[in-house]
Design an enzyme around this catalytic site. Structure first.
Site, PDB file in Angstrom:
ATOM      1  N   HIS A  84       0.834  -1.199   0.000  1.00 28.78           N
ATOM      2  CA  HIS A  84       0.000   0.000   0.000  1.00 28.78           C
ATOM      3  C   HIS A  84       0.868   1.248   0.000  1.00 28.78           C
ATOM      4  O   HIS A  84       1.999   1.244   0.514  1.00 28.78           O
ATOM      5  CB  HIS A  84      -0.958   0.011   1.196  1.00 28.78           C
ATOM      6  CG  HIS A  84      -0.282   0.079   2.542  1.00 28.78           C
ATOM      7  ND1 HIS A  84      -0.056   1.273   3.209  1.00 28.78           N
ATOM      8  CD2 HIS A  84       0.201  -0.889   3.366  1.00 28.78           C
ATOM      9  CE1 HIS A  84       0.533   1.030   4.372  1.00 28.78           C
ATOM     10  NE2 HIS A  84       0.703  -0.278   4.488  1.00 28.78           N
ATOM     11  N   ASP A  86      -0.876   4.276   0.872  1.00 29.11           N
ATOM     12  CA  ASP A  86      -1.524   5.213   1.792  1.00 29.11           C
ATOM     13  C   ASP A  86      -0.810   5.175   3.132  1.00 29.11           C
ATOM     14  O   ASP A  86      -0.193   4.167   3.509  1.00 29.11           O
ATOM     15  CB  ASP A  86      -3.018   4.908   1.942  1.00 29.11           C
ATOM     16  CG  ASP A  86      -3.305   3.542   2.538  1.00 29.11           C
ATOM     17  OD1 ASP A  86      -2.644   2.570   2.139  1.00 29.11           O
ATOM     18  OD2 ASP A  86      -4.198   3.436   3.407  1.00 29.11           O
ATOM     19  N   ASP A 117       6.279   2.163   6.807  1.00 31.63           N
ATOM     20  CA  ASP A 117       4.958   1.553   6.608  1.00 31.63           C
ATOM     21  C   ASP A 117       4.186   2.302   5.543  1.00 31.63           C
ATOM     22  O   ASP A 117       3.440   3.218   5.848  1.00 31.63           O
ATOM     23  CB  ASP A 117       4.199   1.569   7.940  1.00 31.63           C
ATOM     24  CG  ASP A 117       2.907   0.796   7.905  1.00 31.63           C
ATOM     25  OD1 ASP A 117       2.688   0.019   6.941  1.00 31.63           O
ATOM     26  OD2 ASP A 117       2.093   0.968   8.823  1.00 31.63           O
ATOM     27  N   GLU A 151      -5.174   0.530   2.901  1.00 33.14           N
ATOM     28  CA  GLU A 151      -4.743  -0.389   3.955  1.00 33.14           C
ATOM     29  C   GLU A 151      -4.825   0.262   5.327  1.00 33.14           C
ATOM     30  O   GLU A 151      -5.168  -0.403   6.312  1.00 33.14           O
ATOM     31  CB  GLU A 151      -3.323  -0.868   3.674  1.00 33.14           C
ATOM     32  CG  GLU A 151      -2.930  -2.136   4.431  1.00 33.14           C
ATOM     33  CD  GLU A 151      -2.454  -1.875   5.858  1.00 33.14           C
ATOM     34  OE1 GLU A 151      -2.435  -2.821   6.665  1.00 33.14           O
ATOM     35  OE2 GLU A 151      -2.081  -0.719   6.160  1.00 33.14           O
ATOM     36  N   GLU A 152      -4.507   1.546   5.404  1.00 35.80           N
ATOM     37  CA  GLU A 152      -4.542   2.240   6.687  1.00 35.80           C
ATOM     38  C   GLU A 152      -5.953   2.734   7.035  1.00 35.80           C
ATOM     39  O   GLU A 152      -6.171   3.266   8.122  1.00 35.80           O
ATOM     40  CB  GLU A 152      -3.577   3.430   6.680  1.00 35.80           C
ATOM     41  CG  GLU A 152      -2.117   3.072   6.434  1.00 35.80           C
ATOM     42  CD  GLU A 152      -1.477   2.313   7.578  1.00 35.80           C
ATOM     43  OE1 GLU A 152      -2.191   1.961   8.537  1.00 35.80           O
ATOM     44  OE2 GLU A 152      -0.265   2.073   7.502  1.00 35.80           O
ATOM     45  N   GLU A 180       4.667  -5.665   4.354  1.00 35.71           N
ATOM     46  CA  GLU A 180       4.505  -4.927   5.607  1.00 35.71           C
ATOM     47  C   GLU A 180       5.753  -5.041   6.491  1.00 35.71           C
ATOM     48  O   GLU A 180       6.487  -6.039   6.411  1.00 35.71           O
ATOM     49  CB  GLU A 180       3.304  -5.466   6.388  1.00 35.71           C
ATOM     50  CG  GLU A 180       1.961  -5.124   5.782  1.00 35.71           C
ATOM     51  CD  GLU A 180       1.566  -3.675   5.998  1.00 35.71           C
ATOM     52  OE1 GLU A 180       2.294  -2.942   6.706  1.00 35.71           O
ATOM     53  OE2 GLU A 180       0.527  -3.266   5.454  1.00 35.71           O
ATOM     54  N   HIS A 368       4.123   4.714  12.169  1.00 30.47           N
ATOM     55  CA  HIS A 368       3.021   5.483  12.756  1.00 30.47           C
ATOM     56  C   HIS A 368       3.498   6.465  13.821  1.00 30.47           C
ATOM     57  O   HIS A 368       2.673   7.048  14.522  1.00 30.47           O
ATOM     58  CB  HIS A 368       1.946   4.560  13.359  1.00 30.47           C
ATOM     59  CG  HIS A 368       1.190   3.758  12.358  1.00 30.47           C
ATOM     60  ND1 HIS A 368      -0.088   3.288  12.579  1.00 30.47           N
ATOM     61  CD2 HIS A 368       1.514   3.337  11.110  1.00 30.47           C
ATOM     62  CE1 HIS A 368      -0.507   2.612  11.533  1.00 30.47           C
ATOM     63  NE2 HIS A 368       0.457   2.626  10.621  1.00 30.47           N
TER      64      HIS A 368
END
Length: 403
Positions: A84, A86, A117, A151-152, A180, A368
């Site tokens: 991903h 995003d 990520d 995905e997020e 991931e 994150h």
């Protein structure tokens, strides 16, 4: 670093994972916004000879999400890379050492939202394929990337629908890699061969509202909250398996929406999430939790449970796919990884319905977080691992991706 221009992309060294990652980080693709990341990736993959399709999915009550499917080569074996572009919101950019979408390099680290990520992982895979192609070392077979922008987010209009589209078009994957972050302390220390399932629920405990001075005229639902919470949170679900840690249920909210001291609330909601292993399915787990809730509910109080989208646990048994990943990692870092099922859910839960899947990516210690960053050396190492893994799987034929 600003969003890359077409002229900048033409000069982009697609064999360099740091350059590709910096260009992707410069795209502010906070879910569900595409932010230019898939546009950039489409142009890069087109340069490499991939056939690229853009897919936009939506559902009532959800945001439209842009996705990308790109394929290179023909025939079997067919390797899928799922990822991903995003990212989660960066928070207050003033608290970052470098602006979150600048892609700055500082003291051997690449900074930016998505560095770990998982724009770094996407960049490493693209660079790995670019290097194999430049060296004319791509084995016979097909490589497909499924890259989502969801995905997020809710995960409704992304990988799940893109894979269904692929199935409708006749794609037959022999094995898959999800990029991931999986490593704990150093690159290569852990790969994932499975994930626990996830089940969320909201229990509505119904009583009767009334005046706190006249409790006999009311029915306080809080009388049921303590026993229900206790049986859910304190009674173990299981002791785990050889592949999985014990299932755990966590209470995440208890709310009456009542701000008055002189009012007995009419209802209360208890919200929870369970991460569960293969001892349970979502259906058997629901049945067990409903039994516990019913047994703990006092007479006169009623309860109703609303379940959120469940995901089932899975494990990819030891076989050629996991062996290829372990061997590729060992060739680069000198040690084989721990094959684990720890952590939360990922889009691998969708991929496993189509083919065996392993997950491997960067060290996730800053994902994150403010100042998310990745060592430049890890991007290079991951690119080497992905290249060797791809070569091992494709060179091994259809059986190389089996279980």
């Amino acid at each position: 670093m600003s969003t890359p221009s077409a002229e900048t992309e033409d000069r982009l060294d697609v064999c360099d994972p740091v350059a590709v990652a910096r260009a992707l980080i410069a795209c502010p693709s906070v879910t569900p916004e595409e932010g230019g990341a898939l546009d950039l990736l489409e142009r890069v993959l087109d340069r490499l000879g991939f056939s690229v399709t853009r897919l936009t999915f939506s559902e009532p009550g959800t945001a439209e999400v842009d996705n990308l499917v790109a394929s290179l080569g023909t025939g079997a074996p067919h390797l899928l890379f799922a990822g991903h572009t995003d990212v989660v919101p960066p928070g207050d950019s003033r608290t970052w050492r470098h602006p979150p979408f600048s892609g700055e390099i500082d003291d051997g680290f690449l900074y930016g939202r998505g560095a770990v990520d998982m724009k770094g992982g996407v960049a490493a895979f693209v660079a790995a394929i670019a290097r194999l192609k430049a060296a004319d070392r791509l084995p016979v077979g097909t490589i497909t990337l499924v890259i989502t922008g969801d995905e997020e987010g809710p995960g409704i209009n992304g990988t799940q629908k893109a894979l269904a589209w692929c199935a409708d078009k006749g794609f037959a994957f022999d094995g898959a890699l999800v990029g991931e972050p999986t490593c704990v302390a150093r690159l290569g220390d852990m790969a994932k061969i499975g994930r626990r399932g996830s089940l969320s629920g909201t229990i509505r405990v119904q009583g009767r509202q009334g005046h706190a001075a006249y409790p006999h005229r009311a029915l306080n639902p809080m009388a049921a909250v303590a026993p229900i919470a206790r049986t859910l949170a304190e009674d173990p679900l299981d002791e785990g398996t050889s592949d999985f840690q014990p299932s755990n249920l966590e209470l995440v909210s208890i709310d009456t929406d009542n701000s008055a001291f002189n009012v007995i609330p009419g209802a209360c909601e208890i919200r929870f999430n369970v991460r569960f292993n293969t001892i349970w399915s979502s259906d058997t787990l629901k049945a067990e939790l409903l039994r516990r809730i019913e047994d703990a509910t006092p007479d006169g109080i009623s309860t109703q449970v609303e379940w959120e989208r469940p995901s089932e646990p899975f494990v990819t048994e030891s076989g050629a796919l996991a062996d290829a990943m372990s061997e590729a990692i060992s060739q680069v870092v000198g040690a084989r990884p721990e094959l684990s099922t720890s952590g939360g859910t990922s889009d691998a839960r969708y991929v496993r319905a189509y083919c065996p899947v392993v997950e491997f990516g960067l060290v996730g210690d800053t994902m994150h977080q403010i100042d998310e960053r990745v060592p430049l050396a890890d991007l290079e190492g991951l690119t080497e691992i992905y290249g060797r893994f791809t070569s091992l799987v494709l060179a091994g034929g259809g059986g190389a991706a089996g279980t």
